[in-house]
Motif scaffolding. Structure first.
Motif, PDB file in Angstrom:
ATOM      1  N   ASP A 143     -13.433   1.510  16.403  1.00  0.00           N
ATOM      2  CA  ASP A 143     -14.728   1.447  17.136  1.00  0.00           C
ATOM      3  C   ASP A 143     -14.202   2.262  18.557  1.00  0.00           C
ATOM      4  O   ASP A 143     -15.052   2.933  19.160  1.00  0.00           O
ATOM      5  N   SER A 144     -13.078   1.741  18.984  1.00  0.00           N
ATOM      6  CA  SER A 144     -12.592   2.130  20.329  1.00  0.00           C
ATOM      7  C   SER A 144     -11.054   2.230  20.126  1.00  0.00           C
ATOM      8  O   SER A 144     -10.359   1.544  19.188  1.00  0.00           O
ATOM      9  N   GLY A 145     -10.714   3.144  21.085  1.00  0.00           N
ATOM     10  CA  GLY A 145      -9.014   3.307  20.820  1.00  0.00           C
ATOM     11  C   GLY A 145      -8.461   4.223  20.265  1.00  0.00           C
ATOM     12  O   GLY A 145      -9.488   4.807  19.282  1.00  0.00           O
ATOM     13  N   ALA A 146      -7.325   4.323  19.841  1.00  0.00           N
ATOM     14  CA  ALA A 146      -6.786   5.457  19.242  1.00  0.00           C
ATOM     15  C   ALA A 146      -5.429   4.659  18.723  1.00  0.00           C
ATOM     16  O   ALA A 146      -4.934   3.986  19.529  1.00  0.00           O
ATOM     17  N   SER A 147      -4.915   5.191  17.504  1.00  0.00           N
ATOM     18  CA  SER A 147      -3.322   4.739  17.072  1.00  0.00           C
ATOM     19  C   SER A 147      -2.721   6.008  17.000  1.00  0.00           C
ATOM     20  O   SER A 147      -3.116   7.101  16.698  1.00  0.00           O
ATOM     21  N   TYR A 148      -1.430   5.805  17.385  1.00  0.00           N
ATOM     22  CA  TYR A 148      -0.312   6.676  17.239  1.00  0.00           C
ATOM     23  C   TYR A 148       0.933   6.104  16.444  1.00  0.00           C
ATOM     24  O   TYR A 148       1.177   4.796  16.491  1.00  0.00           O
ATOM     25  N   SER A 149       1.916   7.135  15.929  1.00  0.00           N
ATOM     26  CA  SER A 149       2.818   6.683  14.925  1.00  0.00           C
ATOM     27  C   SER A 149       3.800   7.225  15.698  1.00  0.00           C
ATOM     28  O   SER A 149       4.069   8.595  15.749  1.00  0.00           O
ATOM     29  N   LEU A 150       5.008   6.558  15.927  1.00  0.00           N
ATOM     30  CA  LEU A 150       5.985   7.131  16.630  1.00  0.00           C
ATOM     31  C   LEU A 150       7.334   6.706  15.595  1.00  0.00           C
ATOM     32  O   LEU A 150       7.700   5.629  15.303  1.00  0.00           O
ATOM     33  N   GLN A 151       8.037   7.952  15.087  1.00  0.00           N
ATOM     34  CA  GLN A 151       9.080   7.834  14.076  1.00  0.00           C
ATOM     35  C   GLN A 151      10.289   8.311  14.380  1.00  0.00           C
ATOM     36  O   GLN A 151      10.451   9.404  15.069  1.00  0.00           O
ATOM     37  N   TRP A 152      11.378   7.579  14.158  1.00  0.00           N
ATOM     38  CA  TRP A 152      12.898   8.037  14.362  1.00  0.00           C
ATOM     39  C   TRP A 152      13.506   7.754  13.101  1.00  0.00           C
ATOM     40  O   TRP A 152      13.435   6.865  12.378  1.00  0.00           O
ATOM     41  N   GLU A 153      14.480   8.853  13.127  1.00  0.00           N
ATOM     42  CA  GLU A 153      15.587   8.549  11.807  1.00  0.00           C
ATOM     43  C   GLU A 153      16.421   7.748  12.418  1.00  0.00           C
ATOM     44  O   GLU A 153      17.054   7.780  13.546  1.00  0.00           O
ATOM     45  N   MET A 169      19.379   7.202   4.573  1.00  0.00           N
ATOM     46  CA  MET A 169      18.675   7.416   5.948  1.00  0.00           C
ATOM     47  C   MET A 169      17.522   6.343   5.955  1.00  0.00           C
ATOM     48  O   MET A 169      16.704   6.566   5.045  1.00  0.00           O
ATOM     49  N   LEU A 170      17.126   5.830   7.172  1.00  0.00           N
ATOM     50  CA  LEU A 170      16.201   4.982   7.272  1.00  0.00           C
ATOM     51  C   LEU A 170      15.206   5.628   8.386  1.00  0.00           C
ATOM     52  O   LEU A 170      15.466   6.570   9.173  1.00  0.00           O
ATOM     53  N   VAL A 171      13.954   5.501   8.317  1.00  0.00           N
ATOM     54  CA  VAL A 171      12.920   5.752   9.230  1.00  0.00           C
ATOM     55  C   VAL A 171      12.357   4.619   9.939  1.00  0.00           C
ATOM     56  O   VAL A 171      11.770   3.594   9.534  1.00  0.00           O
ATOM     57  N   TYR A 172      12.517   4.486  11.074  1.00  0.00           N
ATOM     58  CA  TYR A 172      11.787   3.419  12.195  1.00  0.00           C
ATOM     59  C   TYR A 172      10.621   3.841  12.518  1.00  0.00           C
ATOM     60  O   TYR A 172      10.485   4.698  13.414  1.00  0.00           O
ATOM     61  N   ASN A 173       9.589   3.291  12.288  1.00  0.00           N
ATOM     62  CA  ASN A 173       8.295   3.599  12.643  1.00  0.00           C
ATOM     63  C   ASN A 173       7.587   2.507  13.505  1.00  0.00           C
ATOM     64  O   ASN A 173       7.713   1.376  13.252  1.00  0.00           O
ATOM     65  N   THR A 174       6.963   2.801  14.576  1.00  0.00           N
ATOM     66  CA  THR A 174       6.154   2.093  15.446  1.00  0.00           C
ATOM     67  C   THR A 174       4.635   2.486  15.598  1.00  0.00           C
ATOM     68  O   THR A 174       4.692   3.784  16.074  1.00  0.00           O
ATOM     69  N   THR A 175       3.913   1.736  15.075  1.00  0.00           N
ATOM     70  CA  THR A 175       2.263   2.234  15.191  1.00  0.00           C
ATOM     71  C   THR A 175       1.914   1.464  16.223  1.00  0.00           C
ATOM     72  O   THR A 175       1.912   0.375  16.431  1.00  0.00           O
ATOM     73  N   TYR A 176       1.188   2.352  17.167  1.00  0.00           N
ATOM     74  CA  TYR A 176       0.604   1.678  18.517  1.00  0.00           C
ATOM     75  C   TYR A 176      -1.148   2.038  18.405  1.00  0.00           C
ATOM     76  O   TYR A 176      -1.449   2.950  17.895  1.00  0.00           O
ATOM     77  N   HIS A 177      -1.731   0.685  18.795  1.00  0.00           N
ATOM     78  CA  HIS A 177      -3.088   1.082  18.994  1.00  0.00           C
ATOM     79  C   HIS A 177      -3.004   0.942  20.486  1.00  0.00           C
ATOM     80  O   HIS A 177      -2.830  -0.123  21.265  1.00  0.00           O
ATOM     81  N   VAL A 178      -4.343   1.915  21.056  1.00  0.00           N
ATOM     82  CA  VAL A 178      -3.914   2.066  22.493  1.00  0.00           C
ATOM     83  C   VAL A 178      -5.629   2.246  22.797  1.00  0.00           C
ATOM     84  O   VAL A 178      -6.476   2.856  22.279  1.00  0.00           O
ATOM     85  N   ASP A 179      -5.756   1.271  23.931  1.00  0.00           N
ATOM     86  CA  ASP A 179      -7.275   1.375  24.302  1.00  0.00           C
ATOM     87  C   ASP A 179      -7.594   2.637  24.984  1.00  0.00           C
ATOM     88  O   ASP A 179      -6.863   3.198  25.366  1.00  0.00           O
ATOM     89  N   ASP A 180      -9.028   2.821  24.914  1.00  0.00           N
ATOM     90  CA  ASP A 180      -9.547   4.416  25.286  1.00  0.00           C
ATOM     91  C   ASP A 180      -8.996   4.587  26.800  1.00  0.00           C
ATOM     92  O   ASP A 180      -8.348   5.832  26.657  1.00  0.00           O
ATOM     93  N   GLU A 181      -8.964   3.716  27.747  1.00  0.00           N
ATOM     94  CA  GLU A 181      -8.901   3.830  29.033  1.00  0.00           C
ATOM     95  C   GLU A 181      -7.065   3.920  29.024  1.00  0.00           C
ATOM     96  O   GLU A 181      -6.806   4.560  30.257  1.00  0.00           O
ATOM     97  N   MET A 182      -6.534   3.855  28.347  1.00  0.00           N
ATOM     98  CA  MET A 182      -4.910   4.066  28.423  1.00  0.00           C
ATOM     99  C   MET A 182      -4.390   4.931  27.783  1.00  0.00           C
ATOM    100  O   MET A 182      -3.014   5.394  27.927  1.00  0.00           O
TER     101      MET A 182
END
Length: 101
Positions: free
Chosen positions: A50-60, A1-14
């Protein structure tokens, strides 16, 4: 099995709009398509900018051929939608990982 991960960096206002879009549009659409399984959304706590946040979305995903099929049939369309809605306020990079036991 594989994990497909996308890490997103998102500006604060979004952040709010991005999370709503991800949870109400993107994830349900991918689940409905059926090739990627078991979504997991995580907030990245390390590497705080310093700004924004990062999120990881993972799928099998079963294998790289199935991932390629998903990308061809749906993934490219959803990526274009992300760009159309959020422009350069959200950037993501994918990683394909193998589960090691």
């Amino acid at each position: 099995m594989l994990v497909y991960n996308t890490t997103y960096h998102v500006d604060d206002e979004m952040i709010g709009n991005f999370l709503i879009w991800l949870k109400e549009c993107y994830i349900p659409e991918v689940e409905k398509h059926g090739l990627l399984k078991t979504p997991r959304l995580c907030k990245v706590l390390s590497h705080r900018e310093d700004s924004g946040a990062s999120y990881s979305l993972q799928w099998e995903v079963e294998n790289s051929a199935v991932l390629h099929q998903w990308h061809t049939e749906l993934g490219a369309k959803l990526h274009q939608e992300l760009i159309h809605i959020f422009d350069n306020k959200v950037v993501g990079f994918p990683t394909l990982m193998e589960v090691m036991k």
